[in-house]
Write a protein that holds these residues in place. Structure first.
Motif, PDB file in Angstrom:
ATOM      1  N   SER A 260       0.831  -1.211   0.000  1.00 46.63           N
ATOM      2  CA  SER A 260       0.000   0.000   0.000  1.00 46.63           C
ATOM      3  C   SER A 260       0.859   1.253   0.000  1.00 46.63           C
ATOM      4  CB  SER A 260      -0.958  -0.005   1.195  1.00 46.63           C
ATOM      5  OG  SER A 260      -0.231  -0.015   2.418  1.00 46.63           O
ATOM      6  N   GLU A 261       1.980   1.213   0.730  1.00 48.85           N
ATOM      7  CA  GLU A 261       2.887   2.357   0.746  1.00 48.85           C
ATOM      8  C   GLU A 261       3.457   2.610  -0.654  1.00 48.85           C
ATOM      9  OE1 GLU A 261       5.041   2.420   5.068  1.00 48.85           O
ATOM     10  OE2 GLU A 261       5.565   0.790   3.706  1.00 48.85           O
ATOM     11  N   THR A 262       3.776   1.529  -1.370  1.00 46.51           N
ATOM     12  CA  THR A 262       4.327   1.681  -2.712  1.00 46.51           C
ATOM     13  C   THR A 262       3.315   2.306  -3.652  1.00 46.51           C
ATOM     14  OG1 THR A 262       5.790  -0.225  -2.381  1.00 46.51           O
ATOM     15  CG2 THR A 262       5.397   0.459  -4.654  1.00 46.51           C
ATOM     16  N   GLU A 263       2.054   1.888  -3.548  1.00 44.05           N
ATOM     17  CA  GLU A 263       1.007   2.480  -4.379  1.00 44.05           C
ATOM     18  C   GLU A 263       0.870   3.966  -4.086  1.00 44.05           C
ATOM     19  OE1 GLU A 263      -0.584   1.290  -6.855  1.00 44.05           O
ATOM     20  OE2 GLU A 263       0.050  -0.801  -6.696  1.00 44.05           O
ATOM     21  N   GLU A 264       0.906   4.328  -2.817  1.00 43.37           N
ATOM     22  CA  GLU A 264       0.791   5.739  -2.451  1.00 43.37           C
ATOM     23  C   GLU A 264       2.008   6.528  -2.910  1.00 43.37           C
ATOM     24  OE1 GLU A 264       0.082   5.633   1.729  1.00 43.37           O
ATOM     25  OE2 GLU A 264      -1.930   4.815   1.521  1.00 43.37           O
ATOM     26  N   PHE A 265       3.190   5.912  -2.807  1.00 44.74           N
ATOM     27  CA  PHE A 265       4.398   6.576  -3.282  1.00 44.74           C
ATOM     28  C   PHE A 265       4.353   6.755  -4.799  1.00 44.74           C
ATOM     29  CE2 PHE A 265       8.933   6.439  -4.621  1.00 44.74           C
ATOM     30  CZ  PHE A 265       9.330   7.639  -4.043  1.00 44.74           C
ATOM     31  N   ALA A 266       3.811   5.777  -5.513  1.00 46.41           N
ATOM     32  CA  ALA A 266       3.672   5.897  -6.965  1.00 46.41           C
ATOM     33  C   ALA A 266       2.756   7.068  -7.314  1.00 46.41           C
ATOM     34  CB  ALA A 266       3.126   4.598  -7.555  1.00 46.41           C
ATOM     35  N   ASP A 267       1.666   7.227  -6.551  1.00 44.91           N
ATOM     36  CA  ASP A 267       0.784   8.373  -6.768  1.00 44.91           C
ATOM     37  C   ASP A 267       1.535   9.682  -6.525  1.00 44.91           C
ATOM     38  OD1 ASP A 267      -1.360   6.790  -7.413  1.00 44.91           O
ATOM     39  OD2 ASP A 267      -2.251   6.827  -5.411  1.00 44.91           O
ATOM     40  N   GLY A 274       6.991  12.394 -12.211  1.00 41.48           N
ATOM     41  CA  GLY A 274       8.003  11.355 -12.358  1.00 41.48           C
ATOM     42  C   GLY A 274       7.455   9.961 -12.130  1.00 41.48           C
ATOM     43  N   SER A 275       8.322   8.983 -12.261  1.00 34.56           N
ATOM     44  CA  SER A 275       8.002   7.584 -12.026  1.00 34.56           C
ATOM     45  C   SER A 275       8.490   7.175 -10.644  1.00 34.56           C
ATOM     46  CB  SER A 275       8.689   6.713 -13.081  1.00 34.56           C
ATOM     47  OG  SER A 275      10.100   6.857 -12.969  1.00 34.56           O
ATOM     48  N   VAL A 276       8.175   5.948 -10.248  1.00 31.60           N
ATOM     49  CA  VAL A 276       8.691   5.418  -8.994  1.00 31.60           C
ATOM     50  C   VAL A 276      10.226   5.406  -9.022  1.00 31.60           C
ATOM     51  CG1 VAL A 276       8.869   3.326  -7.575  1.00 31.60           C
ATOM     52  CG2 VAL A 276       6.640   4.064  -8.449  1.00 31.60           C
ATOM     53  N   TYR A 277      10.796   5.031 -10.152  1.00 33.96           N
ATOM     54  CA  TYR A 277      12.258   5.008 -10.266  1.00 33.96           C
ATOM     55  C   TYR A 277      12.840   6.405 -10.067  1.00 33.96           C
ATOM     56  CZ  TYR A 277      16.862   3.949 -12.295  1.00 33.96           C
ATOM     57  OH  TYR A 277      18.203   3.787 -12.503  1.00 33.96           O
ATOM     58  N   ALA A 278      12.211   7.403 -10.672  1.00 31.83           N
ATOM     59  CA  ALA A 278      12.679   8.779 -10.475  1.00 31.83           C
ATOM     60  C   ALA A 278      12.578   9.176  -9.015  1.00 31.83           C
ATOM     61  CB  ALA A 278      11.865   9.734 -11.349  1.00 31.83           C
ATOM     62  N   LEU A 416       8.162  -2.405  -2.623  1.00 30.97           N
ATOM     63  CA  LEU A 416       9.433  -1.953  -3.167  1.00 30.97           C
ATOM     64  C   LEU A 416      10.561  -2.483  -2.284  1.00 30.97           C
ATOM     65  CD1 LEU A 416       9.870  -0.035  -5.636  1.00 30.97           C
ATOM     66  CD2 LEU A 416      10.249   1.807  -3.984  1.00 30.97           C
ATOM     67  N   ALA A 417      11.607  -3.033  -2.923  1.00 32.17           N
ATOM     68  CA  ALA A 417      12.731  -3.593  -2.180  1.00 32.17           C
ATOM     69  C   ALA A 417      14.033  -3.219  -2.879  1.00 32.17           C
ATOM     70  CB  ALA A 417      12.607  -5.112  -2.072  1.00 32.17           C
ATOM     71  N   VAL A 418      15.145  -3.431  -2.194  1.00 32.54           N
ATOM     72  CA  VAL A 418      16.447  -3.134  -2.779  1.00 32.54           C
ATOM     73  C   VAL A 418      17.432  -4.247  -2.442  1.00 32.54           C
ATOM     74  CG1 VAL A 418      17.138  -1.744  -0.776  1.00 32.54           C
ATOM     75  CG2 VAL A 418      18.341  -1.440  -2.945  1.00 32.54           C
ATOM     76  N   ARG A 419      18.197  -4.648  -3.454  1.00 33.92           N
ATOM     77  CA  ARG A 419      19.336  -5.538  -3.252  1.00 33.92           C
ATOM     78  C   ARG A 419      20.593  -4.726  -3.525  1.00 33.92           C
ATOM     79  NH1 ARG A 419      22.905  -8.755  -6.246  1.00 33.92           N
ATOM     80  NH2 ARG A 419      21.882  -8.409  -8.256  1.00 33.92           N
ATOM     81  N   SER A 420      21.593  -4.878  -2.675  1.00 36.10           N
ATOM     82  CA  SER A 420      22.814  -4.092  -2.799  1.00 36.10           C
ATOM     83  C   SER A 420      24.035  -4.998  -2.800  1.00 36.10           C
ATOM     84  CB  SER A 420      22.949  -3.103  -1.629  1.00 36.10           C
ATOM     85  OG  SER A 420      21.762  -2.371  -1.443  1.00 36.10           O
ATOM     86  N   ARG A 444       9.476   6.748   3.104  1.00 38.87           N
ATOM     87  CA  ARG A 444       8.313   6.587   3.977  1.00 38.87           C
ATOM     88  C   ARG A 444       7.757   7.924   4.447  1.00 38.87           C
ATOM     89  NH1 ARG A 444       9.850   1.058   7.431  1.00 38.87           N
ATOM     90  NH2 ARG A 444       9.446  -0.334   5.658  1.00 38.87           N
ATOM     91  N   THR A 445       8.608   8.924   4.504  1.00 38.88           N
ATOM     92  CA  THR A 445       8.133  10.258   4.852  1.00 38.88           C
ATOM     93  C   THR A 445       7.262  10.819   3.738  1.00 38.88           C
ATOM     94  OG1 THR A 445      10.107  10.673   6.180  1.00 38.88           O
ATOM     95  CG2 THR A 445       8.859  12.592   5.481  1.00 38.88           C
ATOM     96  N   ALA A 446       7.532  10.420   2.496  1.00 39.24           N
ATOM     97  CA  ALA A 446       6.760  10.924   1.361  1.00 39.24           C
ATOM     98  C   ALA A 446       5.361  10.338   1.308  1.00 39.24           C
ATOM     99  CB  ALA A 446       7.487  10.617   0.054  1.00 39.24           C
ATOM    100  N   VAL A 447       5.146   9.148   1.905  1.00 41.00           N
ATOM    101  CA  VAL A 447       3.848   8.487   1.816  1.00 41.00           C
ATOM    102  C   VAL A 447       2.734   9.285   2.489  1.00 41.00           C
ATOM    103  CG1 VAL A 447       2.539   6.437   2.482  1.00 41.00           C
ATOM    104  CG2 VAL A 447       4.810   6.192   1.461  1.00 41.00           C
ATOM    105  N   PRO A 448       2.917   9.802   3.709  1.00 43.41           N
ATOM    106  CA  PRO A 448       1.855  10.632   4.292  1.00 43.41           C
ATOM    107  C   PRO A 448       1.541  11.857   3.444  1.00 43.41           C
ATOM    108  CG  PRO A 448       3.416   9.976   5.981  1.00 43.41           C
ATOM    109  CD  PRO A 448       4.008   9.591   4.664  1.00 43.41           C
TER     110      PRO A 448
END
Length: 476
Positions: A260-267, A274-278, A416-420, A444-448
């Motif tokens: 749900s956080e990813t969907e909100e971040f995409a919005d 921009g896109s999620v990648y941006a 959304l996940a990250v491998r490093s 996560r700060t951007a989601v609210p």
């Protein structure tokens, strides 16, 4: 799709099965088709460590060995790069091709392993041994057999595959296995989508139209390198490795945002152009700035080149690169509004062959062996994605050595996940850990903020303006 590394992949114990490929009746033919740019760089730098990618997924019950053997043979026949190989001839590397219908597969005696830890080590060693860059075959075809639920697993040297290929292979083998299991005599592998061969793609790449020295895209590339003294940029924070040094590879796999956080971040990203990648790149630049790495983040990013129908379901290393500079502003909205257009401009630079860029530069020697990069893959859009969670699909990478940082962002139904990968030094571990936590906090700060904006702003369609930088794979 679970994106992980072999040191974190811990399958349940069972009997490890493998299939050998007998090419004694398939005389290799020397190919006039040159190596792709990626293959040339990869093979020229091939050392003691194998750079491979593996795919795994779950099936119910014990392995039907006959059906899986047929499925693996059909996979090899289907994808041109899997019935080709590379050999050294003096100072050059050439491609050889085999008649796939003359190849024979045979199951080798299984190895029963009763410990999960021991199985991981046995599997790791088997992948390292089989997925070598030279000779044929350059891959491991296997499975972990158990009475109730088994795992199909195969790995490939990077010269033949990219991240996108892992999803294609899972989809192909899953469909082939179950098709042959239902009706080994009647099922036809031709029921799968028609595809092109990556070897043919390499031939087309070699005939790419020449780019004029006055082309604005090429000039943008040259300007990018001029700003970095003619070298690819490196990760701007201290990783504890001196120039020219290297270290064992550290690996980190962690979630960034839930579904749900990813969907909100995409919005949030769409509303800011921009896109999620941006959005992730903007957050990374902001994190680097906060940690003392400077106000701008420069990097190369991989983008897939499966832009026309023959290649959409083809296995191969279909990636190129593009350069970008991202402002590390303290306000993510402002940063994203700048990064979105900048990323769209950068994507157009990916049409310039990297070999042409290097020629225009007069050649270059990277400061480090690894290239600092950030990849983004939206696995929800790849072949077979609707089954990834149900069959517990995995994309697994090897762990070797490192002298710079590289990050793979993945979007799935789980978020959304990250491998490093990074140098496994005390400084490197601390730096990358702090950096990733800062990135996660910023996201996560951007989601609210997205929630507040959503009350008064109608939703736009789509998933942002950027599609091309997807399913890239760079080195490992």
């Amino acid at each position: 799709m679970h994106v992980t590394t072999i040191d974190r992949f811990r399958p349940e114990s069972g009997e490890l099965l493998t299939w050998s490929v007998d090419s004694s009746d398939a005389t290799p033919q020397r190919s006039r088709i040159p190596l792709s740019f990626n293959q040339g760089i990869h093979l020229a730098g091939a050392g003691e460590h194998s750079t491979w990618l593996a795919a795994a997924f779950r099936v119910e019950g014990p392995i039907d060995r006959h059906a899986l053997g047929l499925a693996y043979h059909a996979l090899i026949v289907r994808h041109g790069t899997l019935h080709s190989s590379f050999v050294k001839c003096g100072d050059t590397i050439v491609r050889e091709e085999f008649d796939p219908l003359a190849l024979r597969l045979a199951a080798t005696p299984g190895v029963r392993v009763t410990s999960d830890v021991a199985l991981q080590q046995v599997l790791w060693a088997a992948l390292d041994a089989a997925c070598h860059p030279f000779g044929f075959p350059a891959y491991l075809l296997g499975a972990i057999d158990r009475p109730d639920s088994s795992t199909i697993l195969c790995g490939f040297d990077h010269s033949h595959v990219d991240a996108y290929s892992m999803s294609i292979i899972v989809d192909d083998v899953h469909r082939l296995y179950h098709g042959f299991r239902r009706s080994p005599e009647l099922f036809a592998a031709e029921e799968l989508p028609m595809i092109g061969s990556y070897v043919d793609y390499c031939a087309a790449e070699a005939e790419t139209t020449e780019i004029s020295s006055s082309d604005s895209r090429l000039l943008s590339w040259l300007h990018f390198f001029d700003q970095h003294d003619g070298h690819p940029p490196t990760f701007p924070l201290d990783l504890g490795v001196r120039e020219g040094g290297t270290a064992p590879q550290g690996a980190d796999v962690r979630p960034l945002l839930g579904p749900s956080e990813t969907e909100e971040f995409a919005d949030f990203c769409r509303r800011n152009g921009g896109s999620v990648y941006a959005g992730v790149l903007s957050a990374m630049a902001q994190a680097v700035n906060r940690l003392g790495g400077g106000p701008q983040l420069s990097l190369l990013f991989p983008m897939h080149t499966r832009r026309t129908e023959p290649w959409r379901n083809a296995v191969g290393w279909f990636t190129t690169n593009a350069p970008i500079r991202v402002d590390g502003t303290d306000d993510l909205c402002t940063g994203l509004q700048r990064t979105g257009p900048e990323l769209r401009r950068a994507v157009r630079l990916g049409d310039v062959p990297i070999a042409r860029v290097i020629a225009a530069l007069g050649g270059f020697t990277p400061i480090r062996n690894d290239i600092f990069m950030v990849s983004y893959v939206d696995y929800r859009n790849l072949p077979g994605a609707d089954l990834h969670d149900e069959i517990d699909a995995h994309h697994i990478s090897n762990v070797t050595t490192a002298d710079d940082a590289q990050f793979w962002i993945s979007r799935t139904g789980r978020g959304l996940a990250v491998r490093s990968r990074f140098p496994d030094t005390a400084v490197g571990r601390a730096t990358v850990g702090e950096f990733l936590e800062e990135v996660r906090t910023i996201l996560r700060t951007a989601v609210p903020t997205a929630r507040r904006v959503a009350v008064v702003t109608p939703l736009d369609g789509g998933d942002g303006p950027l599609r091309a930088p997807s399913a890239g794979a760079s080195r490992r």
